[in-house]
Scaffold this motif. Structure first.
Motif, PDB file in Angstrom:
ATOM      1  N   GLY B 124       0.976  -1.345  -0.004  1.00  0.00           N
ATOM      2  CA  GLY B 124       0.250   0.073   0.051  1.00  0.00           C
ATOM      3  C   GLY B 124       1.358   1.420   0.271  1.00  0.00           C
ATOM      4  N   LEU B 128       1.341   2.630  -4.142  1.00  0.00           N
ATOM      5  CA  LEU B 128      -0.016   2.918  -4.263  1.00  0.00           C
ATOM      6  C   LEU B 128       0.308   4.241  -3.862  1.00  0.00           C
ATOM      7  N   LEU B 130       0.310   5.315  -0.627  1.00  0.00           N
ATOM      8  CA  LEU B 130      -0.736   5.296   1.013  1.00  0.00           C
ATOM      9  C   LEU B 130       0.533   5.994   1.620  1.00  0.00           C
ATOM     10  N   THR B 182      -2.762  -7.760  -2.321  1.00  0.00           N
ATOM     11  CA  THR B 182      -1.150  -7.588  -2.363  1.00  0.00           C
ATOM     12  C   THR B 182      -0.944  -7.510  -4.529  1.00  0.00           C
ATOM     13  N   VAL B 185      -3.086  -5.857  -6.046  1.00  0.00           N
ATOM     14  CA  VAL B 185      -2.153  -3.891  -6.108  1.00  0.00           C
ATOM     15  C   VAL B 185      -1.210  -4.027  -6.824  1.00  0.00           C
TER      16      VAL B 185
END
Lengths: 259, 351
Positions: B124, B128, B130, B182, B185
């Protein structure tokens, strides 16, 4: 000397009522036998008596003090419970098991002191487990496990001991020895039993549960009658005084027709 | 049976001596493992560097090492070895605690979904983005591990469920779920390099050890383990279930909540620092139990020290045995741990 009393105990599991207005008085130094058919609520009542469950209504008094007002550790020093065949998730020695009884008397980091060790040794001797200290729990038979649990409770050096069918896995000899041990211990004893003859012989008082209520209570001679056996267990029986022991002795004839 | 008895009697007497013995072996292992590696460094050089750094250079047994060697020892080898010790300690103590708190011999942080949660958290952050750059990979892994662990513990009723099969299946379920996240993503957003770097991290490696993250992990883990030790009587009393424990004067609910939180914290700290290293939490407590019996007063310190020693040497093996290749340490622990798991599973099923 310590008494253990229950006043108006009511307990519900989910929606099903398990106990309804149960009163009970275990007098100091006496053995109180708790009888009743399967599912009558004996185990629930014992757990409530030991302070492990809080009743929906009513209270438990340890020597007159509501058990809920006492500190957990103090209760553990004064009252021990032997449950029905508890399982271990890890393999421990008999010595480890009996030493657990010293938990409420020991500090977090203190090793077993002389006093603890003496209590453990006495408890092992009383239950006939001397020399078994290093046996592993998983290698014990059901009856031996039961005796180890009793030894653990005795090592707690309580004033009151609560037992859930302690004679369950024991052979006749150990049943007699265990009940004689409890009688001679001077402790206040509350024990669930299945065997009416043993109960009548070794208990000072009997309380009979039926569907969560007290069906009868009093001395064995008053409680153990053919009428009660028919009413509570739906079994025809003849009860007479044993010429050998002087206690009521029950001879079961067969299942009665359920009313 | 008689030999069994005698063997155990010896154990009772020697348990008290095992703790200092394990501590001494750990110290020797840290020094020993630090000089193992591709460059030729002797144990005295290691001692010299450490003493000089600690401001006790006058006690050093050898003249100062070349700056390059000194940097290698101090900046790379030593933090790595110490991280191995700290992670091994944390995962082992965590495993021992979880086995008692869930009353399940198969409980182990790795099996209880922690690693997959950590990887979901890490991916993440890594892919991504985050936390908008303010959050590190380790923090993401830390949070992910806590979330997955919390989820598993909630699903098994805070440890009320002690049926081994159900506990393991719950761990599998949560692991699969987070692994799927996971993968999703990575498939949608990751490039090949990110995927590869990530896979390597996932297998567990101590290669990236530096002083600062080491200090954070060490503080959390050592403090957590010390707090667990305060609950040693409760961990013992859990042997026969919650009611027996309560009848022995233990505040069961409080002890279980605190212990599970501590186990989760230690595990998350370990995984955040090193990736997911599996099976230590299963392997070490079971071996130590065979050596020293069941009392957690001695079991926890021995598990901690034993786990530290174990991972220090496994890591030394992982980075030197296949040189110049370095094998992720998690691969080695899994190679050792999976057969051990099979043995424990058989024993548990028989009970």
């Amino acid at each position: 000397m310590t008494s253990l009393s229950a006043r108006d105990i009511t307990w519900t599991a989910g929606r099903a009522p398990i106990l309804d207005g149960v009163d009970l008085d275990a007098r100091p130094g006496e053995v109180l036998g708790l009888l009743g058919p399967n599912g009558a609520g004996k185990t629930s009542l014992l757990r409530i008596l030991a302070g492990l469950r809080r009743p929906g209504r009513g209270r438990v008094l340890l020597d007159g003090t509501p058990i809920g007002q006492l500190r957990r550790r103090e209760v553990a020093r004064r009252l021990a419970i032997v449950e029905q065949s508890p399982e271990a998730h890890t393999d421990v020695s008999v010595h480890d098991v009996v030493s657990l009884g010293r938990t409420p008397h020991r500090g977090t980091f203190s090793a077993l002191g002389a006093e603890d060790q003496a209590a453990v040794t006495d408890a092992l001797a009383a239950t006939g487990l001397t020399g078994w200290e290093d046996r592993l729990w998983s290698t014990l038979s059901g009856g031996e496990q039961q005796r180890a649990q009793l030894a653990r409770a005795l090592a707690q050096q309580p004033e009151v001991i609560v037992l859930d069918e302690p004679t369950n896995h024991l052979d006749v000899r150990y049943q007699l020895e265990l009940l004689a041990l409890l009688r001679g211990s001077g402790l206040t004893v509350v024990t669930a039993l299945h065997d009416l003859n043993l109960a009548a012989r070794f208990c000072d008082q009997l309380v009979v549960l039926q569907q969560g209520r007290v069906a009868a209570a009093g001395s064995p001679a008053d409680v153990v009658t053919d009428a009660l056996v028919r009413q509570v267990y739906a079994v025809e029986a003849v009860v007479d005084l044993s010429p050998h022991t002087g206690s009521p002795a029950v001879t079961f004839l067969g299942p009665a027709h359920r009313p | 049976m008689r030999t069994g008895r005698q063997r155990r009697r010896v154990r009772h007497g020697s348990t008290a001596l095992l703790v200092p013995l394990f501590a001494a072996v750990l110290c020797a292992s840290v020094v020993g493992a630090t000089f193992i590696g591709t460059a030729a460094i002797g144990p005295l050089d290691v001692l010299g560097v450490v003493l000089r750094r600690l401001g006790a250079g006058s006690l050093a047994p050898v003249p100062p090492a070349p700056p390059l060697i000194e940097a290698l020892v101090w900046e790379s080898r030593l933090p790595r070895v110490l991280l191995a010790a700290v992670v091994g300690l944390g995962l082992s103590v965590s495993g021992a605690v979880l086995q008692s708190v869930t009353r399940n011999p198969l409980a182990e942080p790795y099996l209880l979904g922690v690693s997959s949660g950590a990887s979901a958290g890490a991916v993440g952050v890594m892919v991504l983005g985050l936390g908008a750059g303010a959050v590190t990979l380790s923090t993401g892994a830390f949070v992910g591990a806590l979330v997955a662990f919390g989820l598993v513990l909630a699903l098994i009723g805070g440890g009320k469920v002690s049926n081994p099969a159900r506990v393991v299946l719950t761990g599998v379920l949560v692991s699969q779920f987070f692994s799927a996240i996971t993968s999703l993503v990575l498939m949608l957003d990751g490039d090949a390099d990110a995927t590869r770097a990530f896979t390597y991290w996932l297998l567990g490696s101590l290669g990236g050890a530096r002083w600062e993250p080491l200090a954070v992990a060490a503080a959390l883990i050592v403090l957590g383990a010390a707090c667990c030790l305060l609950f040693a009587p409760a961990l013992d009393a859990f042997t026969f279930g919650w009611d027996t424990a309560a009848s022995l004067g233990i505040d069961v609910t409080r002890a279980r909540v605190v212990l599970m939180a501590l186990a989760a914290l230690m595990t998350a700290a370990a995984v955040a620092a090193s990736g997911a290293i599996g099976f230590i939490g299963l392997l070490v407590p079971h071996v130590v139990r065979l050596l020293a019996g069941g009392s957690h007063r001695s079991l926890l310190p021995l598990c901690g020290l034993g786990g530290a020693i174990f991972l220090v040497w496994v890591d030394a093996f992982a980075r030197s045995a296949f040189a110049p290749h370095e094998v992720p340490v998690g691969v080695i622990t899994a190679l050792l741990g999976a057969p051990a798991f099979a043995v424990v599973l058989r024993k548990a099923a028989r009970r």
